[in-house]
Design an enzyme around this catalytic site. Structure first.
Site, short mmCIF file in Angstrom:
data_model
loop_
_atom_site.label_atom_id
_atom_site.label_comp_id
_atom_site.label_asym_id
_atom_site.label_seq_id
_atom_site.Cartn_x
_atom_site.Cartn_y
_atom_site.Cartn_z
N CYS A 32 -12.96 -129.42 -67.74
CA CYS A 32 -11.96 -129.09 -68.82
C CYS A 32 -10.57 -128.44 -68.43
CB CYS A 32 -12.38 -128.00 -69.69
SG CYS A 32 -12.49 -126.30 -68.94
N PRO A 87 -7.53 -156.11 -42.76
CA PRO A 87 -7.27 -157.52 -42.41
C PRO A 87 -5.75 -157.52 -42.00
CG PRO A 87 -7.80 -157.25 -44.97
CD PRO A 87 -7.87 -155.94 -44.27
N THR A 95 -7.40 -149.23 -45.46
CA THR A 95 -6.32 -148.02 -45.79
C THR A 95 -5.06 -148.47 -44.82
OG1 THR A 95 -5.77 -146.00 -45.91
CG2 THR A 95 -7.49 -146.50 -44.62
N SER A 96 -3.99 -148.36 -45.26
CA SER A 96 -2.64 -148.53 -44.65
C SER A 96 -2.11 -147.09 -43.83
CB SER A 96 -1.60 -149.39 -45.58
OG SER A 96 -1.25 -148.43 -46.53
N ASN A 131 -11.05 -143.23 -52.44
CA ASN A 131 -11.22 -143.99 -53.78
C ASN A 131 -12.01 -143.26 -54.83
OD1 ASN A 131 -9.87 -145.98 -52.42
ND2 ASN A 131 -11.89 -147.02 -51.65
N HIS A 179 -10.41 -137.44 -53.55
CA HIS A 179 -9.77 -137.71 -54.74
C HIS A 179 -10.23 -137.78 -56.08
CE1 HIS A 179 -5.84 -139.59 -52.50
NE2 HIS A 179 -6.20 -138.59 -51.96
ZN LIG Z 1 -13.92 -124.98 -70.53
#
Ligand SMILES: [Zn+2]
Length: 257
Positions: A132, A225, A199-200, A107, A124
């Site tokens: 930048c 669940p 998570t699946s 997440n 992630h």
């Molecule tokens: Zn830069």
């Protein structure tokens, strides 16, 4: 909320008591319980006419930087308004009973950090980080103001090289951050218990983590669940929402052994 069998929770709690290292691997279901839309659900309102693949790539950013940047700032606003549910606090509380707890998450909402977890590997990236495009110079999140209304927002320029500032998340076609991945792999191979939450089956390559843990002899606990691709791999399945199962586990750790 429905709670899994008491005997299942007891078995997991006693494994947690023995463990030196516990890995908590979390996915979109964990966030959804706090009302955060999943990646695809995040295309509502103004953003409904876009495909996530049109917004979450470097190509998309190069073509329409203000559109992509605006979408991420909108998502950050949604996340900032959300409150971490009781499952997050339970993950933090685990640190009182287990010498080492490592959270590995797919997440990008930063809720584990906000709840107070000490060691969080964000595979992630995070909506709260920016850098930048050209040289990945870090850019302070506080310097990216919340827009007054949803829509396109021109990204600022990097003070070091002038390249546009982009969100610090992993886009389609990009590699996961090397250091985080290596640390997650190592923790998976060494943990006594891995809790896989919401998570699946995990997105590749993070999907390998439960298998690494199981092959190394850890107890792999699925907290979800719904049944998932992971259920057959798990040593133990705790069927229920994270906001109910995780606090129930911690309550057992707090009680008499
Ligand atoms: Zn830069």
């Amino acid at each position: 909320m429905a709670e899994p069998d008491a005997s299942v929770l007891d078995a997991v709690a006693s494994a947690l008591r023995e463990a030196r290292l516990v890995v908590v691997a979390t996915g979109a279901g964990m966030s959804r319980e706090s009302g955060i839309p999943t990646f695809r659900d995040a295309l509502t309102g103004l953003w409904a006419r876009f495909d996530p693949a049109e917004l979450a790539t470097e190509d998309a950013f190069r073509r329409a930087p203000a559109r992509v940047f605006g979408w991420y700032l909108w998502r950050r606003k949604v996340v900032r308004a959300a409150v971490p549910h009781a499952g997050y606090d339970a993950v933090v509380a685990l640190e009182r009973f287990v010498p080492h707890v490592v959270v590995v998450t797919q997440n990008v909402d930063g809720l584990h950090r906000r709840a107070g977890s000490g060691r969080v590997l964000e595979l992630h990236g995070s909506l709260e980080r920016f850098h930048c495009l050209a040289a990945r110079h870090a850019y302070p999140a506080e310097a990216v103001a919340e827009p007054l209304e949803d829509g396109e927002v021109e990204p600022p320029a990097c003070p070091h090289c002038g390249s546009p500032i982009r969100p610090g998340v992993v886009w389609f076609g990009e590699l996961l951050p090397e250091r985080e991945v290596a640390a997650a792999w190592e923790a998976a191979a060494r943990c006594g218990v891995m809790l896989v939450v919401g998570t699946s089956g995990l997105v590749h390559p993070a999907a390998a983590l439960p298998r690494i843990a199981r092959d190394a002899g850890a107890m792999v606990v699925e907290v979800n669940p719904e049944p998932s691709d992971l259920s057959s791999l798990a040593t133990v399945v705790c069927r229920g929402p994270a906001g109910a199962v995780l606090p129930a586990l911690v309550a057992r750790l707090e009680g008499p052994a």
